[in-house]
Design a protein around this motif. Structure first.
Motif, PDB file in Angstrom:
ATOM      1  N   ILE A  61      48.997  30.163 -22.089  1.00  0.00           N
ATOM      2  CA  ILE A  61      49.975  31.341 -21.346  1.00  0.00           C
ATOM      3  C   ILE A  61      51.275  31.352 -22.619  1.00  0.00           C
ATOM      4  O   ILE A  61      51.796  30.607 -22.951  1.00  0.00           O
ATOM      5  N   VAL A  62      51.835  33.301 -22.648  1.00  0.00           N
ATOM      6  CA  VAL A  62      52.560  32.908 -22.555  1.00  0.00           C
ATOM      7  C   VAL A  62      54.040  32.691 -22.575  1.00  0.00           C
ATOM      8  O   VAL A  62      54.793  31.721 -21.699  1.00  0.00           O
ATOM      9  N   ASP A  63      54.834  32.313 -23.895  1.00  0.00           N
ATOM     10  CA  ASP A  63      56.212  31.850 -24.055  1.00  0.00           C
ATOM     11  C   ASP A  63      56.710  30.993 -24.265  1.00  0.00           C
ATOM     12  O   ASP A  63      57.566  30.036 -23.609  1.00  0.00           O
ATOM     13  N   THR A  64      55.299  30.020 -24.008  1.00  0.00           N
ATOM     14  CA  THR A  64      55.600  28.371 -23.921  1.00  0.00           C
ATOM     15  C   THR A  64      54.400  27.793 -24.647  1.00  0.00           C
ATOM     16  O   THR A  64      53.262  28.104 -25.180  1.00  0.00           O
ATOM     17  N   PRO A  65      54.785  26.586 -25.300  1.00  0.00           N
ATOM     18  CA  PRO A  65      53.582  25.353 -26.234  1.00  0.00           C
ATOM     19  C   PRO A  65      52.656  24.942 -25.103  1.00  0.00           C
ATOM     20  O   PRO A  65      51.990  24.336 -25.679  1.00  0.00           O
ATOM     21  N   ARG A  66      52.753  25.289 -23.973  1.00  0.00           N
ATOM     22  CA  ARG A  66      51.926  24.990 -23.146  1.00  0.00           C
ATOM     23  C   ARG A  66      50.309  24.936 -23.280  1.00  0.00           C
ATOM     24  O   ARG A  66      50.209  26.258 -23.712  1.00  0.00           O
ATOM     25  N   THR A  67      49.860  23.706 -22.592  1.00  0.00           N
ATOM     26  CA  THR A  67      48.395  24.668 -22.567  1.00  0.00           C
ATOM     27  C   THR A  67      48.205  24.696 -21.359  1.00  0.00           C
ATOM     28  O   THR A  67      49.048  25.271 -20.459  1.00  0.00           O
ATOM     29  N   GLU A  68      46.515  26.101 -21.139  1.00  0.00           N
ATOM     30  CA  GLU A  68      45.973  26.252 -19.898  1.00  0.00           C
ATOM     31  C   GLU A  68      45.714  25.055 -19.483  1.00  0.00           C
ATOM     32  O   GLU A  68      45.506  25.498 -17.722  1.00  0.00           O
ATOM     33  N   GLY A  69      45.118  24.016 -19.634  1.00  0.00           N
ATOM     34  CA  GLY A  69      45.080  22.432 -19.394  1.00  0.00           C
ATOM     35  C   GLY A  69      46.306  22.311 -18.419  1.00  0.00           C
ATOM     36  O   GLY A  69      46.101  21.571 -17.158  1.00  0.00           O
ATOM     37  N   TYR A  70      47.356  22.453 -19.108  1.00  0.00           N
ATOM     38  CA  TYR A  70      48.522  21.467 -18.134  1.00  0.00           C
ATOM     39  C   TYR A  70      49.110  22.619 -16.956  1.00  0.00           C
ATOM     40  O   TYR A  70      49.436  21.904 -15.904  1.00  0.00           O
ATOM     41  N   PHE A  71      48.522  23.962 -16.895  1.00  0.00           N
ATOM     42  CA  PHE A  71      49.116  24.573 -15.810  1.00  0.00           C
ATOM     43  C   PHE A  71      48.155  24.491 -14.685  1.00  0.00           C
ATOM     44  O   PHE A  71      48.730  23.862 -13.381  1.00  0.00           O
ATOM     45  N   TRP A  72      46.809  23.786 -14.700  1.00  0.00           N
ATOM     46  CA  TRP A  72      46.029  24.057 -14.011  1.00  0.00           C
ATOM     47  C   TRP A  72      46.130  22.158 -13.314  1.00  0.00           C
ATOM     48  O   TRP A  72      45.561  21.848 -12.345  1.00  0.00           O
ATOM     49  N   ARG A  73      46.646  21.077 -14.230  1.00  0.00           N
ATOM     50  CA  ARG A  73      47.515  19.854 -14.264  1.00  0.00           C
ATOM     51  C   ARG A  73      48.092  19.786 -12.503  1.00  0.00           C
ATOM     52  O   ARG A  73      48.511  18.953 -11.573  1.00  0.00           O
ATOM     53  N   VAL A  74      48.611  20.224 -13.047  1.00  0.00           N
ATOM     54  CA  VAL A  74      50.621  21.038 -12.295  1.00  0.00           C
ATOM     55  C   VAL A  74      50.034  21.666 -10.891  1.00  0.00           C
ATOM     56  O   VAL A  74      50.351  21.142  -9.946  1.00  0.00           O
ATOM     57  N   CYS A  75      49.868  22.672 -11.106  1.00  0.00           N
ATOM     58  CA  CYS A  75      49.153  23.346  -9.793  1.00  0.00           C
ATOM     59  C   CYS A  75      48.169  22.575  -9.424  1.00  0.00           C
ATOM     60  O   CYS A  75      48.530  22.903  -8.327  1.00  0.00           O
ATOM     61  N   GLY A  76      47.539  22.413  -9.572  1.00  0.00           N
ATOM     62  CA  GLY A  76      46.059  22.155  -8.884  1.00  0.00           C
ATOM     63  C   GLY A  76      46.478  20.619  -7.692  1.00  0.00           C
ATOM     64  O   GLY A  76      45.960  21.185  -6.721  1.00  0.00           O
ATOM     65  N   VAL A  77      47.505  19.764  -8.856  1.00  0.00           N
ATOM     66  CA  VAL A  77      48.263  18.007  -8.519  1.00  0.00           C
ATOM     67  C   VAL A  77      48.929  19.154  -7.040  1.00  0.00           C
ATOM     68  O   VAL A  77      48.685  18.781  -5.585  1.00  0.00           O
ATOM     69  N   ALA A  78      49.474  20.083  -7.052  1.00  0.00           N
ATOM     70  CA  ALA A  78      50.611  20.122  -5.998  1.00  0.00           C
ATOM     71  C   ALA A  78      49.614  21.466  -4.695  1.00  0.00           C
ATOM     72  O   ALA A  78      50.423  21.447  -3.704  1.00  0.00           O
ATOM     73  N   ALA A  79      48.605  22.254  -5.336  1.00  0.00           N
ATOM     74  CA  ALA A  79      47.827  22.322  -4.520  1.00  0.00           C
ATOM     75  C   ALA A  79      47.161  21.667  -3.519  1.00  0.00           C
ATOM     76  O   ALA A  79      47.421  21.532  -2.216  1.00  0.00           O
ATOM     77  N   LEU A  80      46.817  20.676  -4.288  1.00  0.00           N
ATOM     78  CA  LEU A  80      45.689  19.409  -3.701  1.00  0.00           C
ATOM     79  C   LEU A  80      46.944  18.728  -2.355  1.00  0.00           C
ATOM     80  O   LEU A  80      46.744  18.235  -1.203  1.00  0.00           O
ATOM     81  N   PHE A  81      48.098  18.485  -2.625  1.00  0.00           N
ATOM     82  CA  PHE A  81      49.544  17.702  -1.636  1.00  0.00           C
ATOM     83  C   PHE A  81      49.508  18.406  -0.532  1.00  0.00           C
ATOM     84  O   PHE A  81      49.839  18.193   0.399  1.00  0.00           O
ATOM     85  N   ILE A  82      49.702  19.822  -1.099  1.00  0.00           N
ATOM     86  CA  ILE A  82      50.131  21.174  -0.067  1.00  0.00           C
ATOM     87  C   ILE A  82      49.570  21.144   1.262  1.00  0.00           C
ATOM     88  O   ILE A  82      49.213  20.913   2.847  1.00  0.00           O
ATOM     89  N   VAL A  83      47.663  21.165   0.891  1.00  0.00           N
ATOM     90  CA  VAL A  83      47.142  21.444   1.379  1.00  0.00           C
ATOM     91  C   VAL A  83      46.423  19.733   2.084  1.00  0.00           C
ATOM     92  O   VAL A  83      46.148  20.249   3.453  1.00  0.00           O
ATOM     93  N   LEU A  84      46.897  18.050   1.728  1.00  0.00           N
ATOM     94  CA  LEU A  84      46.603  17.449   2.104  1.00  0.00           C
ATOM     95  C   LEU A  84      47.868  17.878   3.765  1.00  0.00           C
ATOM     96  O   LEU A  84      47.289  17.099   4.568  1.00  0.00           O
ATOM     97  N   VAL A  85      49.058  17.945   3.239  1.00  0.00           N
ATOM     98  CA  VAL A  85      49.853  17.715   4.412  1.00  0.00           C
ATOM     99  C   VAL A  85      49.995  18.964   5.833  1.00  0.00           C
ATOM    100  O   VAL A  85      50.216  18.299   6.668  1.00  0.00           O
ATOM    101  N   VAL A  86      49.268  19.690   4.809  1.00  0.00           N
ATOM    102  CA  VAL A  86      48.276  20.933   6.184  1.00  0.00           C
ATOM    103  C   VAL A  86      47.717  20.487   7.009  1.00  0.00           C
ATOM    104  O   VAL A  86      47.994  20.211   8.490  1.00  0.00           O
ATOM    105  N   THR A  87      47.128  19.852   6.269  1.00  0.00           N
ATOM    106  CA  THR A  87      45.673  18.846   6.864  1.00  0.00           C
ATOM    107  C   THR A  87      46.477  18.468   8.507  1.00  0.00           C
ATOM    108  O   THR A  87      45.752  18.149   9.332  1.00  0.00           O
ATOM    109  N   LEU A  88      46.928  17.286   7.194  1.00  0.00           N
ATOM    110  CA  LEU A  88      47.562  15.659   8.229  1.00  0.00           C
ATOM    111  C   LEU A  88      48.713  16.700   9.939  1.00  0.00           C
ATOM    112  O   LEU A  88      48.176  16.446  10.518  1.00  0.00           O
TER     113      LEU A  88
END
Length: 704
Positions: free
Chosen positions: A653-680
């Motif tokens: 990921i450009v201009d950050t010390p974080r790796t690509e795995g960190y990106f998918w962990r954050v965005c994946g959890v957020a996406a899963l939570f949004i999908v769960l709320v919308v489904t309920l």
């Protein structure tokens, strides 16, 4: 043979009567000698009247205007002068011809087309002070008891409603006192509550009314003493009327059978009754308080499910029974019908029927009168009228059994208001035990008051058949607003206003679920009108049959040369003719209202069908626009996807010390939570229905 428990009343000379003829009245000395022959040991609630007045009232159901006839009445000074000038008799001057009296009546005043137009001018505008004071004391005592039982009822409902609270409240109740479940009232309080709304059978209040020449008495006894009072009537009485508030059931069946077994039947109404059953019955519409009706159902269903109350309630059912055969007959009848004669089975007949519950007319067996009782009662469309907003119209059977010895037994749990006037809310607040004493609300109470002064002096024939005809015609034409001069909207006017309101709602702007509510209101209105119309039709058939029976009675009397006791009085034929005209008019009116409601509902369906067609046209144009948008999206969506995918930097990921795995962990959890709320959120209605069905199954299991 004197009847036990009947006391002669005190004499009063303050009642005056005007009629279209002149009549001699027996002297005070002769009547006093006759009255002294009757002993008394009676009930403390005895009400008696032995007045010195002339016949002529005939207990009419309506009265002329006070203002229109006041000038025709003799003054108090003139009446006092006539009274003191005569030692043994009194002659009352006749009124002017009836046409001269009614000529000054306005359209808002009540007109009476009768030969005898007025009895006791002062009684038209005021009650007897002593009787009214006694009634108010009884009413105050009943209201005090009601307030005590109302507090117990509220605590019971708080306890019951929290029985099915959500898990959140049950969890919070461990820490918060305000969320904890209230305690159930004590056992004694619950038994008192049950007996308040549903008295034990032996403690039911029964009215005993005796009518004789120039004299009438009323006593209040209990059902536990009823057999003693139908053995014989006093020597002075022509008719004894016993009214017990019993609905169709085991007790009702036993009481009527024992009564008929203890005496010879009277002249049979073969056409008014039915084949092999020459007794009269009719269904009566009366108005109850919606709140009280709901309380009756709550108490019956909730307390009936508490097993710990059954034994003690069963023991008190006939604790004060003094009858020789009533309890044993009920037990035999219950075993014969494979029923259990417990407390709740016996008192279930006190529950009035809603308009749409079963058909009561023609029921013979005691089990046929028992209907399934649900807790919740819906508000009738009649409640949409402002005058009837707190009312609930119910049905009760009114059955009459008469014997040749002049004793009449009537059975009906009717405890509602029969006469509609501006004080309807006040009448509805009165307890059931006191409604009989209110002649402005109760038809049976009015019948006694109509003859409380003259007794049988104004009866065309001093027979139980004449009184039975008068009673069932007075009760059968209710409810109506004639009693107080149409100072309240009658049922037909109220339903006409309701239908007009439904018509207005047809043209209201479209709102979600509004059409469904409107159709439900239409269907409820049609059901109510259909029931009222069918009851009126059965009443028409009843009175037509009675006309045939009365013609047969008159032919028998003419052959036996039995002349009328008071020829100027209203005959049975005239009385039934009046009632038949009333119910025919009501039947035709409700038939018209029913047709109007059905046509209006059909017009609603046609209007909504046209609206749906217009919406379909608009929806078709919208669908074409969506189709074009969908085509464009289909073309460019793959291009957008591949451009975005292959444009991503997959190494870091450009201009950050974080790796690509960190990106998918954050965005994946957020996406899963949004999908769960919308489904309920999308399935919330489905989940709510599942939760309600589980609660209803659990509630039904606990009630069983």
């Amino acid at each position: 043979m004197d009847s036990p428990g009947i006391s002669p009343g005190s004499e009063s000379n303050e009642t005056w009567e005007c009629s279209s003829h002149t009549t001699k009245i027996p002297s005070e000395s002769s009547r006093s000698d006759r009255d002294r022959r009757h002993s008394s040991s009676a009930s403390s609630s005895s009400i008696s009247a032995n007045r010195d007045n002339s016949p002529g009232s005939n207990g009419r159901r309506t009265r002329p205007s006070v203002t229109s006839i006041a000038s025709a009445l003799p003054t108090v000074r003139e009446m006092h002068g006539r009274r003191t000038s005569s030692q043994s008799s009194l002659t009352v001057p006749p009124l002017p011809h009836h046409s001269s009296v009614t000529s000054s009546l306005t359209s808002e005043e009540t007109v009476v087309s009768s030969k005898n137009v007025l009895t006791n001018f002062e009684k038209v505008v005021a009650r007897d002070p002593e009787i009214e004071a006694r009634r108010l004391r009884k009413l105050s005592r009943c209201n005090s008891e009601y307030l005590v039982q109302k507090a117990v009822y509220n605590r019971l409902m708080d306890w019951y409603d929290t029985s099915y609270s959500c898990l959140q409240n049950q969890f919070l109740g461990i820490f918060l006192k305000s969320r904890r479940r209230p305690d159930l009232p004590s056992k004694d309080e619950l038994i008192g509550l049950a007996r308040h709304y549903y008295p034990a059978r032996a403690d039911l209040k029964v009215q005993v009314c005796d009518f004789g020449l120039g004299r009438a008495e009323k006593n209040e006894i209990t059902l536990g003493q009823i057999e003693e009072y139908w053995q014989a009537k006093p020597d002075w009485a022509d008719v004894r009327w016993i009214h017990a508030p019993l609905g169709l059931g085991l007790t009702h069946s036993s009481v009527e059978d024992i009564f008929l077994h203890d005496g010879q039947p009277g002249r049979g109404f073969e056409n008014g009754g039915s084949s092999g059953w020459p007794y009269l019955e009719t269904e009566v519409l009366n108005v109850r308080s919606h709140k009280d009706f709901q309380e009756m159902r709550d108490v019956y269903l909730i307390l009936g499910s508490l097993k710990e109350l059954e034994e003690e309630l069963d023991q008190c059912s006939f604790k004060n029974d003094e009858n020789s055969s009533l309890q044993s007959d009920i037990s035999w009848r219950a075993s014969h019908l494979a029923m259990e004669a417990n407390y709740w089975n016996l008192v279930s007949s006190d529950m009035p029927w809603q308009l749409t519950e079963g058909l009561a007319m023609g029921i013979r067996g005691p089990t046929e009168g028992l209907q399934p009782i649900s807790r919740q009662i819906g508000r009738q469309t009649l409640c949409n009228h402002p005058f009837y907003k707190d009312c609930h119209m119910v049905r009760n059977i009114f059955r009459c059994f008469h014997r040749s010895d002049g004793i009449l037994l009537t059975l009906s749990p009717m405890a509602g208001v029969n006469f509609l006037d501006q004080k309807l809310a006040q009448h509805l607040s009165e307890p059931a035990d006191a409604i009989f004493d209110n002649e402005n609300a109760s038809a049976p109470g009015y019948v006694f008051s109509a003859f409380a002064d003259q007794g049988t002096s104004t009866w065309h024939r001093r027979t139980v058949e004449w009184f039975l005809t008068y009673l069932i015609t007075e009760v059968g034409v209710t409810p109506h607003a004639r009693r107080q001069g149409f100072n309240a909207p009658d049922l037909n006017l109220a339903y006409q206003a309701v239908i007009n309101d439904l018509k207005r709602r047809r043209y209201a702007p479209w709102r979600k679920d509004e059409t469904v509510k409107l159709v439900r209101d239409y269907l409820a209105c049609v059901d109510e009108l259909t029931t009222v119309k069918s009851i009126c039709q059965r009443q028409v058939n009843l009175f037509k049959g009675m006309q045939q029976d009365i013609r047969k009675f008159e032919q028998e009397d003419n052959r036996a040369r039995r002349n009328p006791d008071y020829p100027q009085g209203e005959s049975m034929h005239e009385r039934v003719k009046w009632a038949l005209t009333m119910v025919k008019t009501r039947h035709d009116t409700f038939e018209t209202l029913l047709t109007e409601a059905k046509q209006s509902m059909e017009a609603l369906f046609q209007l909504r069908s046209i609206e749906q067609n217009e919406l379909a046209i608009v929806s078709d144009s919208q669908n074409k626009a969506v189709l074009i948008f969908t085509g464009v999206t289909i073309v460019f969506l793959p291009l957008s996807f591949f451009t975005s995918y292959y444009g991503m930097n997959l190494s870091t990921i450009v201009d950050t010390p974080r790796t690509e795995g960190y990106f998918w962990r954050v965005c994946g959890v957020a996406a899963l939570f949004i999908v769960l709320v919308v489904t309920l959120g999308a399935s919330r209605h489905w989940l709510k229905q599942i939760w309600k069905s589980r609660r209803s199954v659990k509630h039904h299991h606990n009630m069983v």
